[in-house]
Design a protein around this motif. Structure first.
Motif, PDB file in Angstrom:
ATOM      1  N   GLY A  30       9.907   3.516  -1.003  1.00 19.55           N
ATOM      2  CA  GLY A  30       9.500   2.445  -0.102  1.00 19.55           C
ATOM      3  C   GLY A  30      10.157   1.126  -0.448  1.00 19.55           C
TER       4      GLY A  30
ATOM      5  N   TRP B 213      13.016   1.316   8.512  1.00 23.14           N
ATOM      6  CA  TRP B 213      11.604   1.210   8.912  1.00 23.14           C
ATOM      7  C   TRP B 213      10.896   2.564   8.771  1.00 23.14           C
ATOM      8  CZ3 TRP B 213       8.758  -2.891   9.194  1.00 23.14           C
ATOM      9  CH2 TRP B 213       9.305  -4.124   9.541  1.00 23.14           C
TER      10      TRP B 213
ATOM     11  N   LEU C 122      12.652  -1.123   1.858  1.00 21.43           N
ATOM     12  CA  LEU C 122      12.430  -2.544   2.122  1.00 21.43           C
ATOM     13  C   LEU C 122      13.670  -3.370   1.799  1.00 21.43           C
ATOM     14  CD1 LEU C 122       8.770  -2.862   0.805  1.00 21.43           C
ATOM     15  CD2 LEU C 122       9.539  -3.143   3.166  1.00 21.43           C
TER      16      LEU C 122
ATOM     17  N   SER D 299       6.892   6.311   3.348  1.00 22.85           N
ATOM     18  CA  SER D 299       6.584   6.058   1.941  1.00 22.85           C
ATOM     19  C   SER D 299       5.186   5.469   1.790  1.00 22.85           C
ATOM     20  CB  SER D 299       7.629   5.119   1.337  1.00 22.85           C
ATOM     21  OG  SER D 299       8.917   5.699   1.369  1.00 22.85           O
ATOM     22  N   TRP D 300       4.822   4.560   2.679  1.00 28.31           N
ATOM     23  CA  TRP D 300       3.472   3.982   2.624  1.00 28.31           C
ATOM     24  C   TRP D 300       2.420   5.062   2.886  1.00 28.31           C
ATOM     25  CZ3 TRP D 300       0.371   3.439   7.192  1.00 28.31           C
ATOM     26  CH2 TRP D 300      -0.901   2.904   6.942  1.00 28.31           C
TER      27      TRP D 300
ATOM     28  N   VAL E  98      10.184   3.275   5.086  1.00 25.25           N
ATOM     29  CA  VAL E  98       9.070   2.475   4.570  1.00 25.25           C
ATOM     30  C   VAL E  98       7.730   3.029   5.055  1.00 25.25           C
ATOM     31  CG1 VAL E  98       7.997   0.188   4.634  1.00 25.25           C
ATOM     32  CG2 VAL E  98      10.465   0.397   4.311  1.00 25.25           C
TER      33      VAL E  98
ATOM     34  N   PHE F 230       2.774  -3.037  -0.220  1.00 34.31           N
ATOM     35  CA  PHE F 230       3.896  -2.796   0.691  1.00 34.31           C
ATOM     36  C   PHE F 230       4.112  -3.996   1.615  1.00 34.31           C
ATOM     37  CE2 PHE F 230       3.622   1.603  -0.605  1.00 34.31           C
ATOM     38  CZ  PHE F 230       4.878   2.122  -0.366  1.00 34.31           C
TER      39      PHE F 230
ATOM     40  N   GLY G  42       7.301  -6.400   1.736  1.00 37.60           N
ATOM     41  CA  GLY G  42       7.980  -6.439   3.031  1.00 37.60           C
ATOM     42  C   GLY G  42       8.107  -7.855   3.567  1.00 37.60           C
TER      43      GLY G  42
END
Length: 406
Positions: free
Chosen positions: A255, A272, A259, A278-279, A275, A315, A319
């Motif tokens: 993640g 995107w 980013l 991954s979140w 990310v 995150f 970000g």
């Protein structure tokens, strides 16, 4: 092809005038022919002309967030768990901090935030570097403060007035290599398990990206491949696969790398996607690891929703920094505070036991004052380590590693 007459008052030595960049001039008697050449296309994986170049300046907001994550971990170690810290307090932190204990229990998630930041920073610092330069930067960054912290904790624990047992001389020497975790030896520093996780991430990044050369395309392929391989490794239950692929920690590093791609280009749809996936997987692993309703040993009083919220906040904050929404924080001179994070993280736990025991049990300070004084003392020690160890040892070691000849 365009034509332009030279100024009659200022002819050049050859009768030509200076051409604009990217063009060539050809003498044609009285007039000059200007041939416009096509601009060279950028290498694959590099930003296209017209797009903002990658921003490589120091991100002060990231330093501030790193220090906040370290303080979260320290509050967890001092007031959010039991074990040796209860022995230092001579009571359970739940009794001493009835209002804050449950909040401090979530401080361990500062480690997950660290890993997201690490994915971002390593991707940024490894871009355009050789394997040798990357290795030198990582070794010189990690080892000087780590070596001093190992020796310092060992010496303090060897004092007759300190009640904690020190590791054996053999195990202490092994700890200097940072290989005590895979070899199963006792640890001098309780937090060094996270350094073993970081080292495995560095190795994956170096082999898969630094050696062939970091480009956007390779970073995307690496993130996708690692995500799938980590999931397969988790499903297979293989010890070797889990050791190499680190399924429970991979989402945070991946993640962070996604980013950084957004830091280079916020319109990168693949970044995107990396990310978001991954979140989603990261919050799952955090809840599965830290929320157990059937055993007080595993902090059953923690809320699964709160764990998800802390991971999400990590995150989101990284970000926001990546996309430039916290640019104002870069003007707050947080770099100095960020420099304290690593040495503070190394020494705060075990030396914190000694500080808490001395201030609370021996001197009789109230719990709140003891907690504040211990945090301040560890920050002061971190400043000393940064000022008198890292500032000269890190560049010295890096230069030696870069100038060594076969």
């Amino acid at each position: 092809m365009t034509f332009a007459a030279p100024p009659p008052s200022a002819p050049g030595p050859t009768g030509t005038e200076a051409a604009a960049p990217g063009s060539a001039t050809v003498p044609t008697g009285i007039r000059t022919a200007t041939v416009t050449r096509p601009r060279p296309r950028p290498p694959a994986g590099q930003p296209k002309p017209g797009k903002a170049p990658a921003r490589r300046g120091r991100l002060g907001a990231l330093d501030g967030l790193r220090l906040i994550a370290a303080l979260m971990v320290a509050c967890y170690h001092y007031g959010g768990r039991g074990g040796d810290i209860s022995r230092a307090w001579d009571a359970s932190p739940a009794q001493l901090f009835p209002a804050l204990h449950s909040l401090f229990a979530y401080g361990c998630l500062g480690v997950q935030i660290f890993f997201v930041i690490s994915g971002f920073v390593i991707c940024m610092s490894g871009w355009g570097r050789t394997a040798r330069s990357f290795l030198a930067s990582r070794v010189s960054r990690l080892m000087p403060a780590y070596w001093v912290a190992i020796l310092l904790v060992t010496l303090v624990f060897a004092l007759p007035s300190v009640a904690w047992d020190a590791t054996s001389p053999s195990d202490t020497l092994l700890n200097l290599t940072l290989l005590q975790e895979p070899l199963g030896a006792p640890r001098v520093l309780g937090v060094d398990w996270t350094l073993w996780v970081e080292i495995r991430f560095y190795a994956l990044f170096a082999v898969c990206l630094v050696l062939p050369g970091v480009t956007r395309r390779r970073v995307v392929l690496f993130c996708v491949a690692w995500t799938l391989a980590a999931a397969i490794g988790q499903a297979s239950g293989g010890t070797t696969a889990e050791l190499v692929l680190m399924p429970e920690y991979a989402p945070y590093f991946i993640g962070g790398m996604g980013l950084y791609l957004l830091h280079r280009n916020r319109h990168d749809a693949m970044a995107w996607g990396i990310v978001v996936v991954s979140w989603l997987t990261g919050q799952h692993y955090a809840v599965a690891d830290l929320w157990h309703t059937d055993s007080p040993k595993f902090f059953s009083y923690r809320s699964g929703w709160a764990i998800m919220l802390v991971v999400t906040a990590g995150f989101v904050l990284v970000g926001a920094i990546a996309l430039g929404y916290l640019g104002w924080a870069n003007r707050l001179r947080l770099t100095t505070l960020g420099a304290l994070t690593y040495p503070f993280y190394l020494v705060h736990e075990h030396l914190g036991w000694v500080s808490v025991g001395t201030l609370h049990r021996s001197l009789g300070l109230p719990p709140g004052a003891t907690l504040a004084a211990s945090l301040a003392g560890m920050l002061l020690l971190a400043w000393l380590l940064n000022r008198y160890v890292e500032r000269w040892a890190t560049p010295l070691l890096r230069d030696r590693l870069l100038t060594v000849r076969a």
